[in-house]
Design a protein around this motif. Structure first.
Motif, short mmCIF file in Angstrom:
data_model
loop_
_atom_site.label_atom_id
_atom_site.label_comp_id
_atom_site.label_asym_id
_atom_site.label_seq_id
_atom_site.Cartn_x
_atom_site.Cartn_y
_atom_site.Cartn_z
N ILE A 1 3.45 -32.35 7.10
CA ILE A 1 4.64 -32.32 6.26
C ILE A 1 5.78 -31.63 7.01
N ILE A 2 5.47 -30.53 7.69
CA ILE A 2 6.48 -29.81 8.48
C ILE A 2 6.98 -30.69 9.63
N ALA A 3 6.07 -31.50 10.20
CA ALA A 3 6.47 -32.41 11.28
C ALA A 3 7.33 -33.56 10.78
N GLY A 4 7.27 -33.82 9.47
CA GLY A 4 8.01 -34.95 8.92
C GLY A 4 7.22 -36.23 8.88
N PHE A 5 5.88 -36.15 9.11
CA PHE A 5 5.05 -37.34 9.11
C PHE A 5 4.77 -37.85 7.70
N GLN A 6 4.82 -36.95 6.73
CA GLN A 6 4.61 -37.34 5.33
C GLN A 6 5.41 -36.40 4.44
N PRO B 1 17.09 -29.68 5.43
CA PRO B 1 15.81 -30.21 4.98
C PRO B 1 15.14 -31.10 6.04
N VAL B 2 13.83 -30.97 6.16
CA VAL B 2 13.04 -31.82 7.05
C VAL B 2 12.59 -33.04 6.24
N THR B 3 13.03 -34.21 6.66
CA THR B 3 12.69 -35.44 5.93
C THR B 3 11.99 -36.47 6.80
N LYS B 4 11.99 -36.25 8.13
CA LYS B 4 11.37 -37.20 9.05
C LYS B 4 11.10 -36.49 10.37
N GLY C 1 11.41 -35.42 14.27
CA GLY C 1 12.61 -35.26 15.10
C GLY C 1 12.29 -34.48 16.36
N PRO C 2 13.14 -34.55 17.37
CA PRO C 2 12.90 -33.87 18.64
C PRO C 2 12.94 -32.35 18.54
N ASP C 3 13.43 -31.83 17.42
CA ASP C 3 13.43 -30.38 17.23
C ASP C 3 12.04 -29.84 16.91
N ARG C 4 11.09 -30.76 16.57
CA ARG C 4 9.71 -30.37 16.26
C ARG C 4 8.76 -31.26 17.07
N ALA C 5 8.13 -30.66 18.07
CA ALA C 5 7.17 -31.41 18.89
C ALA C 5 5.77 -31.17 18.37
N PHE C 6 4.89 -32.18 18.53
CA PHE C 6 3.55 -32.12 17.94
C PHE C 6 2.49 -32.32 19.03
#
Length: 262
Positions: free
Chosen positions: A51-56, A69-72, A74-79
């Motif tokens: 959820i934090i990654a924006g995957f769901q 808000p995180v909605t999808k 993005g490059p600001d969050r790498a996984f």
């Protein structure tokens, strides 16, 4: 940088009914912290990370990065995934360069960043090897530096060392700490390994087996680089083990726990 998880809940439909995986979860991660989500399997750690990654999306509540808000994704969050997720048709160097090429950075800047990251992960001389030609530990280090390549604001890691054996896991914990000490990227990691949580984290957020309720947000006050000895280290280990045992017991006593599974 500030990551806020605000009253996040997640409900799935299962067997014709609802199953609550996360219920009203809230916490904040500040810049430069290494924070671990810790708890038994099935407590919702990975769901929350995705959820934090924006995957769901969350069923209720929200995630914010610096107030937005995180909605999808993005490059600001790498996984970083547990199974490495490297491109098998690309070399180590090509895998690490992939996010930089997606950003269309100048070639000399890409090469300079690649050299720095290979040096950081002790992978110099491996840039022309393919994933099937390197060890599991080298694959994991490649996955980590690929995630760091585009300078994310937050690095999200889901059981990043779960696919290697015990001795390799301990060695990689030390290497991961070394990489993090050089870079100090904000990290949010998922694990259910007690010693891994203590060794790597500034904070350990302990989640219950039922609903991902936060049982404790514990600061780890050990000097870095870490050592796996000393009274305080063992006190942390015993305390987290007790919390994990209690959380398992809670899960067994709930509907759908051990009794329901028999």
């Amino acid at each position: 940088m500030r990551l806020d998880v605000k009253k996040v809940s997640k409900v799935f439909m299962a067997d014709g009914g609802e199953r609550t995986v996360l219920a009203d979860v809230s916490f904040t991660v500040r810049e430069g912290q290494f924070v671990t989500l810790f708890g038994p399997s099935g407590c919702g750690k990975t769901t929350l990370l995705s959820i934090i990654a924006g995957f769901q999306p969350a069923s209720e509540g929200k995630v914010e990065l610096d107030g937005l808000p995180v909605t999808k994704p993005g490059p600001d969050r790498a996984f970083v995934f547990q199974d490495y997720a490297l491109f098998p048709w690309m070399t180590v160097g090509q895998n690490v360069l992939y996010p930089l090429r997606q950003q269309k950075l100048p070639r000399d800047e890409q090469e300079a960043r690649l050299r720095k990251l290979l040096d950081l992960a002790h992978l110099q001389g491996c840039e022309k090897l393919f994933p099937n030609q390197i060890s599991g530990g080298m694959k994991q280090r490649t996955a980590v530096i690929r995630a760091l390549a585009c300078n994310p604001r937050v690095l999200l890691m889901d059981e990043p060392l779960g696919a290697v054996d015990y001795l390799m896991r301990r060695e990689l914990q030390e290497e991961l700490e070394s990489i993090w000490l050089e870079d100090r990227t904000t990290v949010l990691m998922v694990t259910h390994d007690v010693e891994e949580a203590i060794y790597l984290s500034d904070r350990v957020i302990v989640m219950s087996a039922h609903g991902g309720r936060i049982v404790e947000d514990m600061k780890i006050r050990l000097e870095r680089p870490r050592r796996r000895r000393g009274q305080l280290y063992h006190e942390y280990r015993d305390h987290l083990t007790d919390l994990l045992r209690a959380s398992h017991q809670e899960g067994e006593d709930m509907p759908g726990g051990k009794l329901a599974a028999l």
